[in-house]
Design an enzyme around this catalytic site. Sequence first.
Site, PDB file in Angstrom:
ATOM      1  N   ASP A  50       0.882  -1.037  -0.186  1.00 44.85           N
ATOM      2  CA  ASP A  50      -0.156  -0.198   0.015  1.00 44.85           C
ATOM      3  C   ASP A  50       0.807   1.225   0.065  1.00 44.85           C
ATOM      4  O   ASP A  50       2.323   1.154   0.016  1.00 44.85           O
ATOM      5  CB  ASP A  50      -0.989   0.114   1.263  1.00 44.85           C
ATOM      6  CG  ASP A  50      -0.330   0.208   2.621  1.00 44.85           C
ATOM      7  OD1 ASP A  50       0.727   0.442   2.387  1.00 44.85           O
ATOM      8  OD2 ASP A  50      -0.951   0.616   3.577  1.00 44.85           O
ATOM      9  N   HIS A  51       0.316   2.390   0.112  1.00 44.92           N
ATOM     10  CA  HIS A  51       0.985   3.634   0.116  1.00 44.92           C
ATOM     11  C   HIS A  51       2.240   3.697   1.244  1.00 44.92           C
ATOM     12  O   HIS A  51       3.318   4.185   1.201  1.00 44.92           O
ATOM     13  CB  HIS A  51       0.066   4.626   0.368  1.00 44.92           C
ATOM     14  CG  HIS A  51      -0.790   4.809   1.584  1.00 44.92           C
ATOM     15  ND1 HIS A  51      -1.903   3.783   1.747  1.00 44.92           N
ATOM     16  CD2 HIS A  51      -0.766   5.291   2.808  1.00 44.92           C
ATOM     17  CE1 HIS A  51      -2.487   4.067   2.550  1.00 44.92           C
ATOM     18  NE2 HIS A  51      -1.934   4.621   3.592  1.00 44.92           N
ATOM     19  N   GLY A  83      -1.581  -5.273   8.780  1.00 48.15           N
ATOM     20  CA  GLY A  83      -2.691  -5.518   8.098  1.00 48.15           C
ATOM     21  C   GLY A  83      -2.602  -6.374   6.783  1.00 48.15           C
ATOM     22  O   GLY A  83      -3.406  -7.047   6.603  1.00 48.15           O
ATOM     23  N   MET A  84      -1.635  -6.539   6.111  1.00 46.54           N
ATOM     24  CA  MET A  84      -1.389  -7.202   4.984  1.00 46.54           C
ATOM     25  C   MET A  84      -1.229  -8.707   5.413  1.00 46.54           C
ATOM     26  O   MET A  84      -1.923  -9.560   5.002  1.00 46.54           O
ATOM     27  CB  MET A  84      -0.011  -6.829   4.507  1.00 46.54           C
ATOM     28  CG  MET A  84       0.205  -5.486   3.567  1.00 46.54           C
ATOM     29  SD  MET A  84      -0.808  -5.699   2.293  1.00 46.54           S
ATOM     30  CE  MET A  84      -0.033  -4.140   1.200  1.00 46.54           C
ATOM     31  N   ARG A 100       8.461 -32.918  12.240  1.00 44.26           N
ATOM     32  CA  ARG A 100       7.544 -32.705  13.282  1.00 44.26           C
ATOM     33  C   ARG A 100       6.696 -31.395  12.901  1.00 44.26           C
ATOM     34  O   ARG A 100       5.617 -31.009  13.485  1.00 44.26           O
ATOM     35  CB  ARG A 100       8.148 -32.608  14.579  1.00 44.26           C
ATOM     36  CG  ARG A 100       8.892 -31.459  14.755  1.00 44.26           C
ATOM     37  CD  ARG A 100       9.824 -31.215  16.066  1.00 44.26           C
ATOM     38  NE  ARG A 100      10.472 -30.019  16.539  1.00 44.26           N
ATOM     39  CZ  ARG A 100      11.765 -29.814  16.196  1.00 44.26           C
ATOM     40  NH1 ARG A 100      12.516 -30.821  15.163  1.00 44.26           N
ATOM     41  NH2 ARG A 100      12.381 -28.751  16.416  1.00 44.26           N
ATOM     42  N   HIS A 101       7.374 -30.453  11.953  1.00 43.45           N
ATOM     43  CA  HIS A 101       6.590 -29.102  11.743  1.00 43.45           C
ATOM     44  C   HIS A 101       5.510 -29.199  10.773  1.00 43.45           C
ATOM     45  O   HIS A 101       4.663 -28.672  10.957  1.00 43.45           O
ATOM     46  CB  HIS A 101       7.817 -28.227  11.319  1.00 43.45           C
ATOM     47  CG  HIS A 101       8.905 -27.887  12.132  1.00 43.45           C
ATOM     48  ND1 HIS A 101       8.675 -27.227  13.437  1.00 43.45           N
ATOM     49  CD2 HIS A 101      10.040 -28.343  12.299  1.00 43.45           C
ATOM     50  CE1 HIS A 101       9.584 -27.208  14.182  1.00 43.45           C
ATOM     51  NE2 HIS A 101      10.764 -27.889  13.527  1.00 43.45           N
ATOM     52  N   CYS A 130       2.925  -2.860   3.919  1.00 44.14           N
ATOM     53  CA  CYS A 130       2.489  -1.751   4.346  1.00 44.14           C
ATOM     54  C   CYS A 130       3.109  -1.178   5.419  1.00 44.14           C
ATOM     55  O   CYS A 130       4.245  -1.146   5.631  1.00 44.14           O
ATOM     56  CB  CYS A 130       1.051  -2.320   4.735  1.00 44.14           C
ATOM     57  SG  CYS A 130       0.834  -3.402   6.326  1.00 44.14           S
ATOM     58  N   GLY A 131       2.553  -0.319   6.202  1.00 44.24           N
ATOM     59  CA  GLY A 131       3.198   0.416   7.384  1.00 44.24           C
ATOM     60  C   GLY A 131       3.947  -0.438   8.396  1.00 44.24           C
ATOM     61  O   GLY A 131       5.088  -0.131   8.485  1.00 44.24           O
ATOM     62  N   THR A 132       3.253  -1.408   8.820  1.00 46.17           N
ATOM     63  CA  THR A 132       3.597  -2.420   9.794  1.00 46.17           C
ATOM     64  C   THR A 132       4.096  -3.851   9.367  1.00 46.17           C
ATOM     65  O   THR A 132       4.337  -4.693   9.901  1.00 46.17           O
ATOM     66  CB  THR A 132       2.725  -2.476  11.011  1.00 46.17           C
ATOM     67  OG1 THR A 132       1.417  -2.799  10.465  1.00 46.17           O
ATOM     68  CG2 THR A 132       2.691  -1.043  11.665  1.00 46.17           C
ATOM     69  N   GLY A 133       3.219  -3.893   8.232  1.00 44.72           N
ATOM     70  CA  GLY A 133       3.064  -5.465   7.724  1.00 44.72           C
ATOM     71  C   GLY A 133       1.918  -6.159   8.340  1.00 44.72           C
ATOM     72  O   GLY A 133       1.615  -7.173   7.917  1.00 44.72           O
TER      73      GLY A 133
HETATM   74  C1  RB5 Z   1      -1.809   2.762   6.433  1.00 45.98           C
HETATM   75  O1  RB5 Z   1      -2.082   4.164   7.001  1.00 45.98           O
HETATM   76  C2  RB5 Z   1      -1.588   1.789   7.559  1.00 45.98           C
HETATM   77  O2  RB5 Z   1      -2.521   1.678   8.351  1.00 45.98           O
HETATM   78  C3  RB5 Z   1      -0.934   0.512   6.642  1.00 45.98           C
HETATM   79  O3  RB5 Z   1      -0.079   0.762   5.832  1.00 45.98           O
HETATM   80  C4  RB5 Z   1      -0.734  -0.445   7.416  1.00 45.98           C
HETATM   81  O4  RB5 Z   1       0.450  -0.071   8.546  1.00 45.98           O
HETATM   82  C5  RB5 Z   1      -1.533  -1.288   8.219  1.00 45.98           C
HETATM   83  O5  RB5 Z   1      -1.472  -2.581   8.780  1.00 45.98           O
END
Ligand code: RB5
Length: 149
Positions: free
Chosen positions: A10-11, A74-75, A136-137, A69-72
Site C-alpha cells: 500500500d502507500h 494489516g497485510m 514434526r513441523h 504496508c506501514g507495519t506489515g
Molecule cells: C496505512 O496508513 C496503514 O494503516 C497500513 O499501511 C498498515 O500499516 C496497516 O496495517
Amino acid sequence: MKINLVIASDHGGYALKKEVVSFLKTNPDLYQVDDLGCDSENSVDYPDFALQVAQKISDKKADYGILICGTGVGMAITANKIKGVRASSIIDLYTARMAREHNNLNVLCLAGRILTPASAIEIVKTFLNTSFAGGRHQKRLDKITKLEN
Ligand code: RB5
C-alpha cells in the site's frame, strides 16, 4: 531454478517496495518478480493488494509473496484469510529464518514505516534462502490446514 515472486504494497510500503523490487531485479538469474502495485504514495486500501498476492500464492501461480504496508500487520491479517497462505509481519532475521524453517511461511510481510531498506533486504534474503525443515513441523502445519477446511 528461479524463484517466482509476487509483490505488492500500500502507500505505507510503497517506498520500501521500490527498494525490494530493485534488489530482486538486480538478481535476474535467481528471482523473477511480478509487481502488482501500488504505484505511488497516494492512499490505497491494503486489503485490496494483500488479496491479489495471497490469491496468486493460493493458486500456486508463484512460489512466494511479499507484502509491504506501514507495519506489515494489516497485510498479514488479510493474506491469512486466503486458503493455503501462511503470512506474517517479520522485522528481524531470527524470525525470518524460523518462519521458513518451522512455519513454511509463504507470504513475507514487511513494515515500510519501521524497516530500513538494508534491513528489509537482509530479511528478504534470509526468507528466500531458508528451507522448510519438515518433520514434526509438517504435522503442525497439517493441523492448521485442517482449520481451513
Ligand atoms: C496505512 O496508513 C496503514 O494503516 C497500513 O499501511 C498498515 O500499516 C496497516 O496495517
